[in-house]
Design a protein around this motif. Structure first.
Motif, PDB file in Angstrom:
ATOM      1  N   PRO A 289       0.817  -1.228   0.000  1.00  7.62           N
ATOM      2  CA  PRO A 289       0.000   0.000   0.000  1.00  7.62           C
ATOM      3  C   PRO A 289       0.847   1.273   0.000  1.00  7.62           C
ATOM      4  N   LEU A 290       2.005   1.251   0.698  1.00  2.00           N
ATOM      5  CA  LEU A 290       2.858   2.451   0.711  1.00  2.00           C
ATOM      6  C   LEU A 290       3.556   2.632  -0.627  1.00  2.00           C
ATOM      7  N   ASP A 296      -0.471   7.052   2.801  1.00  3.89           N
ATOM      8  CA  ASP A 296       0.686   7.913   3.045  1.00  3.89           C
ATOM      9  C   ASP A 296       1.304   7.633   4.401  1.00  3.89           C
ATOM     10  N   ASP A 297       0.560   6.968   5.252  1.00  7.02           N
ATOM     11  CA  ASP A 297       1.039   6.672   6.600  1.00  7.02           C
ATOM     12  C   ASP A 297       0.455   5.322   7.000  1.00  7.02           C
ATOM     13  N   ILE A 298       0.988   4.748   8.085  1.00  8.56           N
ATOM     14  CA  ILE A 298       0.431   3.449   8.485  1.00  8.56           C
ATOM     15  C   ILE A 298       0.081   3.470   9.975  1.00  8.56           C
ATOM     16  N   LEU A 310       8.398   2.998   6.503  1.00  9.00           N
ATOM     17  CA  LEU A 310       8.224   4.179   5.641  1.00  9.00           C
ATOM     18  C   LEU A 310       9.507   4.486   4.872  1.00  9.00           C
ATOM     19  N   GLN A 311      10.658   4.331   5.533  1.00  6.24           N
ATOM     20  CA  GLN A 311      11.914   4.615   4.833  1.00  6.24           C
ATOM     21  C   GLN A 311      12.195   3.540   3.774  1.00  6.24           C
ATOM     22  N   ALA A 312      11.932   2.277   4.095  1.00  6.44           N
ATOM     23  CA  ALA A 312      12.169   1.207   3.114  1.00  6.44           C
ATOM     24  C   ALA A 312      11.334   1.433   1.860  1.00  6.44           C
ATOM     25  N   ARG A 316       9.340   8.303   3.616  1.00  8.15           N
ATOM     26  CA  ARG A 316       9.813   9.272   4.614  1.00  8.15           C
ATOM     27  C   ARG A 316      11.190   8.809   5.086  1.00  8.15           C
ATOM     28  N   PHE A 317      12.150   9.721   5.144  1.00 10.53           N
ATOM     29  CA  PHE A 317      13.512   9.328   5.529  1.00 10.53           C
ATOM     30  C   PHE A 317      13.820   9.894   6.912  1.00 10.53           C
TER      31      PHE A 317
END
Ligand code: SF4
Length: 414
Positions: A289-290, A296-298, A310-312, A316-317
């Motif tokens: 989904p990301l 956009d968020d989980i 999120l980074q993978a 988002r880093f």
């Protein structure tokens, strides 16, 4: 995606077969005892294919000895020779093991000559019933293709299609293809493009999935799982390797988790801690989904796990992006320790990509768009890169992490 079935010894890749978990050894192939011991270890962990680096022609004899002794111990797991640049080594290896991984574009700087050498290699594989993997990586595309199409997922797929067509034209169907990248978005797009192109042309070879230079620990596992699981959910992928900068037996349970989850299984025994399984599950649940921008968020309460996923997925880093190869027989320094030391000294930084690579032969090409690179150069020596430029050469391993940190600090904004 229905693919042709490819038989590698007793193992079938593609067709209706279950997903095949595999790994690669990191011993020097000339060290036959260590290579054999590691082959036994990963086979006992459940690896169904074992890849071994063959950097020199003289290593082919060692490979043959390892195979003979491995079989004498009762192991039937097929062996795969990993060959770079030399069609001569690839041809010699094709006569002694079940499968050879090559990037045909690297057989010669002149593209026409590379094609000729690939044709000679195919003829030998045909004669010996050897399977090949056409393995192209994002960082090692030929100049001829990058100049036309850029260093893009489409260029990767188009480059692979040239070799796919050559195999089909030669009526050679013992073929598996891979298009790995360390960037999960690039990797997914490349495989999707290739799957589409092969289906359009009606020659659908099985695909070997992997994220290159994924690193280690939770980050390496999560990076591999978000990308591989996204493709497996779409029916793309027949064999998988989870590359970790860790002992190779650690890769196998992660690959087995993915193979079991996305079947068709044959459910294989898994050896995972409860925590590890929870991390892999979350990465597989939220990766697609990301990556597909459906979310956009989980909704995860565990901030650390949420940040890692999120980074993978490159959404988002929160820490440096690390690129680290798993190491192989070409690695002549302690890669795993060096990578840990680099992470410990740089994890507070942001907006920087740091690569730690095992060898100077493939490392600089494979570290793609890293801002800084720590690349093994020979026994106990390291070359440091800023972008694509080697800026400090022949640094003794004991000093190299300090020098890398100084280099990064000097390049950081005040
Ligand atoms: Fe082996 Fe790493 Fe060099 Fe690749 S970059 S050939 S994995 S040492």
């Amino acid at each position: 995606m229905k693919t042709l079935p490819v038989k590698v010894g007793p193992v079938t890749i593609g067709g209706d077969a279950p997903i095949v978990p595999q790994t690669m050894l990191n011993t020097r192939t000339t060290n036959i005892e260590a290579t054999l011991a590691q082959a036994v270890k990963v086979a006992d962990a459940g690896a169904q294919l074992i890849r071994i680096t063959v950097p020199a022609l003289s290593d082919v004899d060692c490979l043959a000895t390892v195979r003979r002794r491995f079989r004498a111990l009762g192991y039937e797991v097929p062996l795969v020779a990993d060959v770079h640049f030399s069609s001569e080594i690839a041809i010699a290896a094709a006569k002694v093991v079940e499968k050879v991984r090559i990037n045909p574009g690297n057989f010669h700087p002149d593209h026409q000559k590379a094609r000729e050498r690939f044709a000679e290699f195919l003829a030998v594989c045909k004669e010996h019933g050897t399977v090949i993997r056409v393995g192209l990586n994002h960082g090692s595309l030929g100049r001829y293709i990058v100049d036309q199409y850029g260093n893009t997922p489409q260029a990767m797929a188009l480059a692979a299609m040239e070799w796919v067509r050559m195999c089909a034209d030669a009526s050679f169907y013992n073929v598996v293809v891979s298009l790995k990248a360390s960037n999960t978005v690039v990797m997914i797009e490349a495989y999707r493009e290739l799957a589409r192109m092969m289906q359009e042309e009606g020659v659908v070879f099985p695909l070997h999935l992997g994220v290159t230079e994924a690193g280690n620990g939770d980050s390496g596992r999560i990076k591999s799982c978000v990308a591989i699981s996204t493709l497996l959910q779409e029916g793309i992928g027949n064999t998988i390797r989870v590359s970790l900068t860790e002992p190779p037996e650690n890769e196998v349970p992660v690959a087995i988790y993915l193979a079991n989850r996305y079947g068709p299984a044959e459910v294989l025994p898994m050896n995972l801690s409860e925590r590890e399984e929870a991390i892999l599950k979350a990465a597989c649940d939220w990766g697609a989904p990301l990556l597909n921008h459906e979310m956009d968020d989980i909704p995860l309460e565990d901030e650390y796990l949420k940040n890692e996923i999120l980074q993978a997925c490159r959404r988002r880093f929160y820490k440096p992006e690390y690129i680290a190869c798993p190491g192989c027989g070409r690695t002549l320094y302690n890669l795993q320790e060096a990578f840990e030391a680099v992470k410990a000294r740089t994890s507070h930084l942001q907006n920087v990509v740091i690569a730690v690579m095992g060898c100077i032969v493939n490392g600089p090409g494979e570290m793609a768009d890293a801002d800084y690179g720590y690349v093994g150069e020979g026994a106990g020596k390291v070359t440091l890169y800023k972008g694509k430029e080697p800026v400090l050469r022949h640094i003794p391993e004991a000093e190299a992490v300090d020098r890398l940190v100084e280099l990064i600090q000097a390049g950081q904004p005040e």
